[in-house]
Design an enzyme around this catalytic site. Structure first.
Site, mmCIF file in Angstrom:
data_model
loop_
_atom_site.group_PDB
_atom_site.id
_atom_site.type_symbol
_atom_site.label_atom_id
_atom_site.label_comp_id
_atom_site.label_asym_id
_atom_site.label_seq_id
_atom_site.Cartn_x
_atom_site.Cartn_y
_atom_site.Cartn_z
ATOM 1 N N ARG A 38 0.834 -1.212 0.000
ATOM 2 C CA ARG A 38 0.000 0.000 0.000
ATOM 3 C C ARG A 38 0.873 1.268 0.000
ATOM 4 N NH1 ARG A 38 -2.614 -3.788 -0.806
ATOM 5 N NH2 ARG A 38 -4.572 -4.402 0.154
ATOM 6 N N SER A 47 -10.746 -0.692 3.731
ATOM 7 C CA SER A 47 -9.890 -0.904 4.917
ATOM 8 C C SER A 47 -9.367 0.438 5.411
ATOM 9 C CB SER A 47 -8.697 -1.785 4.562
ATOM 10 O OG SER A 47 -9.174 -3.001 4.060
ATOM 11 N N GLU A 101 -4.662 3.450 6.394
ATOM 12 C CA GLU A 101 -4.452 3.244 4.957
ATOM 13 C C GLU A 101 -5.131 4.397 4.202
ATOM 14 O OE1 GLU A 101 -5.273 -0.749 3.390
ATOM 15 O OE2 GLU A 101 -6.148 0.184 1.620
HETATM 16 C C1 LIG Z 1 -15.461 -0.457 -0.343
HETATM 17 C C2 LIG Z 1 -14.009 -0.209 -0.620
HETATM 18 C C3 LIG Z 1 -13.129 -1.266 -0.805
HETATM 19 C C4 LIG Z 1 -11.772 -1.055 -1.074
HETATM 20 N N1 LIG Z 1 -10.960 -2.136 -1.260
HETATM 21 C C5 LIG Z 1 -9.654 -1.955 -1.533
HETATM 22 C C6 LIG Z 1 -8.797 -3.072 -1.753
HETATM 23 O O1 LIG Z 1 -9.220 -4.215 -1.733
HETATM 24 N N2 LIG Z 1 -7.492 -2.832 -2.014
HETATM 25 C C7 LIG Z 1 -6.985 -1.567 -2.088
HETATM 26 O O2 LIG Z 1 -5.777 -1.432 -2.330
HETATM 27 N N3 LIG Z 1 -7.764 -0.486 -1.870
HETATM 28 C C8 LIG Z 1 -9.078 -0.641 -1.612
HETATM 29 N N4 LIG Z 1 -9.889 0.444 -1.387
HETATM 30 C C9 LIG Z 1 -9.301 1.797 -1.395
HETATM 31 C C10 LIG Z 1 -9.419 2.558 -2.739
HETATM 32 O O3 LIG Z 1 -10.394 1.986 -3.551
HETATM 33 C C11 LIG Z 1 -8.106 2.598 -3.499
HETATM 34 O O4 LIG Z 1 -7.093 3.146 -2.703
HETATM 35 C C12 LIG Z 1 -8.221 3.423 -4.793
HETATM 36 O O5 LIG Z 1 -7.052 3.276 -5.566
HETATM 37 C C13 LIG Z 1 -8.436 4.903 -4.517
HETATM 38 O O6 LIG Z 1 -8.727 5.530 -5.752
HETATM 39 P P1 LIG Z 1 -9.509 6.889 -5.846
HETATM 40 O O7 LIG Z 1 -9.424 7.334 -7.273
HETATM 41 O O8 LIG Z 1 -10.839 6.784 -5.267
HETATM 42 O O9 LIG Z 1 -8.557 7.806 -4.927
HETATM 43 P P2 LIG Z 1 -8.933 9.164 -4.140
HETATM 44 O O10 LIG Z 1 -9.575 8.819 -2.846
HETATM 45 O O11 LIG Z 1 -9.640 10.129 -5.033
HETATM 46 O O12 LIG Z 1 -7.460 9.730 -3.854
HETATM 47 C C14 LIG Z 1 -6.562 9.055 -3.010
HETATM 48 C C15 LIG Z 1 -5.262 9.890 -2.927
HETATM 49 O O13 LIG Z 1 -4.629 9.958 -4.200
HETATM 50 C C16 LIG Z 1 -4.527 11.322 -4.671
HETATM 51 N N5 LIG Z 1 -4.832 11.261 -6.124
HETATM 52 C C17 LIG Z 1 -6.021 10.922 -6.701
HETATM 53 N N6 LIG Z 1 -5.891 10.871 -8.049
HETATM 54 C C18 LIG Z 1 -4.594 11.185 -8.320
HETATM 55 C C19 LIG Z 1 -3.828 11.293 -9.536
HETATM 56 N N7 LIG Z 1 -4.366 11.073 -10.761
HETATM 57 N N8 LIG Z 1 -2.514 11.634 -9.443
HETATM 58 C C20 LIG Z 1 -1.951 11.878 -8.235
HETATM 59 N N9 LIG Z 1 -2.621 11.792 -7.052
HETATM 60 C C21 LIG Z 1 -3.922 11.444 -7.100
HETATM 61 C C22 LIG Z 1 -5.525 12.106 -3.847
HETATM 62 O O14 LIG Z 1 -5.128 13.458 -3.698
HETATM 63 C C23 LIG Z 1 -5.502 11.343 -2.522
HETATM 64 O O15 LIG Z 1 -4.410 11.756 -1.734
HETATM 65 C C24 LIG Z 1 -11.267 0.270 -1.136
HETATM 66 C C25 LIG Z 1 -12.147 1.351 -0.957
HETATM 67 C C26 LIG Z 1 -13.505 1.122 -0.705
HETATM 68 C C27 LIG Z 1 -14.429 2.277 -0.548
#
Ligand SMILES: Cc1cc2nc3c(=O)[nH]c(=O)nc-3n(C[C@H](O)[C@H](O)[C@H](O)COP(=O)(O)OP(=O)(O)OC[C@H]3O[C@@H](n4cnc5c(N)ncnc54)[C@H](O)[C@@H]3O)c2cc1C
Length: 337
Positions: A162, A237, A333
């Site tokens: 992570r 998580s 996380e």
């Molecule tokens: C129900 C649920 C289940 C999940 N299960 C998992 C799992 O099994 N495994 C896992 O690893 N994660 C899991 N996650 C966490 C999440 O889905 C991941 O971390 C995902 O990659 C986040 O993507 P996002 O676009 O929503 O990020 P955001 O929440 O929009 O951003 C996260 C961070 O990245 C930055 N950011 C966003 N986009 C960019 C970009 N293009 N360039 C640079 N920085 C950027 C933001 O500023 C922030 O700091 C889960 C989440 C939920 C809600």
């Protein structure tokens, strides 16, 4: 390019927290992104993807750049592999489904993870024995300060559990605009080591599974364990599984013989944070409109209009209690904003 002021972020984060953005811009082309950065880089900026890995504890006193770049294309292929370029704003799970439709393998175990493709490298998303780094080739990113474009190889990303360079040394310095993944077209390598996947395949009476079967199994397991953010606000998580020394693990096992564990190396053992939180008595605990999910202690939930700061206080209480009971520090996380 349209910049709107005072925008509610409630529908832009899976926790459903009603924080406000001072201003907001939807980014649909790399050209627009470069222009906005050129004009605005000296002002506070906040990068938003799918909003599934953040807890908003306050309003965002910045220009929120919502990365909404779209497009998926095959950029190279051999007889057995394919390189697919996906733009950062594509939804991760939709991309997994697209890959499965084309019978491209490698990401089926990562089915149903919310969020965007451009964010997947940031925490090296992982689930059921597969991490993004296993199929990652490179990504393109734009430097926030000088708008130069850089390609990051897998080695440049310094992926860990992570973790990546984007969360550490280069935090806030680059915006990922696209990701190249190398997938298989045939002879797919199936990852079925997780007991839950094996069980799911047995229940479905499948003995020679395809990548599509693995994806269905993973989706079914996840739907049975994790709350759907569309129904109950959450960010998956909330804490990382802590990695402790083998010596500390022996001590822990003396006091708690049933503690589960995964060997990371000869000296390091990973302990499930969910088990520690459950043992500490938090599983299913509800405080007014927020709490800890009743099926998965790792997941903090917003039942109805809770504030991000209240959920953050609960997270701190859990961390303190786990430290006191087990002498183990658990890190978040989720990004606390
Ligand atoms: C129900 C649920 C289940 C999940 N299960 C998992 C799992 O099994 N495994 C896992 O690893 N994660 C899991 N996650 C966490 C999440 O889905 C991941 O971390 C995902 O990659 C986040 O993507 P996002 O676009 O929503 O990020 P955001 O929440 O929009 O951003 C996260 C961070 O990245 C930055 N950011 C966003 N986009 C960019 C970009 N293009 N360039 C640079 N920085 C950027 C933001 O500023 C922030 O700091 C889960 C989440 C939920 C809600």
């Amino acid at each position: 390019m349209t910049i709107t002021n005072n925008v509610s972020l409630k529908s832009f984060n899976t926790f459903g927290i009603d924080a406000k953005a001072k201003s907001f811009c939807d980014i649909t082309s790399v050209k627009t992104l470069r222009n906005v950065l050129r004009e605005q880089y000296s002002n506070p900026l906040f990068i938003l993807g799918g909003g599934s890995n953040m807890l908003l504890t306050k309003d965002i006193d910045a220009l929120v750049l919502h990365i909404n770049l779209k497009g998926i294309e095959v950029v190279d292929e051999t007889e057995s592999t394919v390189i697919v370029k996906a733009m950062a704003g594509e939804n991760w799970h939709q991309f997994v489904l697209w890959s499965l439709e084309h019978n491209y393998g490698g990401i089926e175990n990562l089915s149903l993870i919310p969020g965007n493709i451009g964010t997947a490298p940031i925490q090296n998303i992982g689930a059921y024995g597969v991490e993004l780094k296993d199929i990652f080739l490179n990504c393109e990113a734009i430097n926030v300060k000088d708008q130069s474009i850089r390609t990051f190889t897998k080695a440049d990303c310094n992926f860990g559990y992570r973790e990546s360079v984007f969360k550490q040394k280069l935090k806030g310095e680059y915006i990922i605009t696209s990701v190249n993944l190398q997938l298989t077209k045939s002879n797919h390598k199936l990852h079925m080591d997780y007991g839950a996947i094996k069980n799911e395949l047995i229940i479905s009476k499948i003995d020679t599974p395809t990548i599509q079967d693995i994806s269905k199994a993973v989706i079914s397991i996840r739907q049975s364990k994790l709350p759907d953010p569309k129904e109950i606000g959450n960010s998956g998580s909330f804490f990382k599984n802590p990695i402790i020394s083998a010596d500390q693990f022996i001590q822990l096992q003396e006091n708690f013989p049933d503690v589960p564990s995964y060997k990371v190396s000869e000296q390091e053992i990973k302990v499930p944070a969910g088990w520690l939180i459950e043992k500490a008595g938090f599983k299913g605990k509800r405080f007014k409109n927020y709490g800890v999910h009743n099926k998965q202690a790792l997941v903090l939930v917003n039942y109805d209009d809770a504030s991000g700061s209240a959920i953050f206080e609960l997270a701190k209480l859990i961390q303190k209690t786990v430290k006191r009971l087990f002498n183990i520090s658990i890190e978040t996380e989720v990004n606390i904003i």
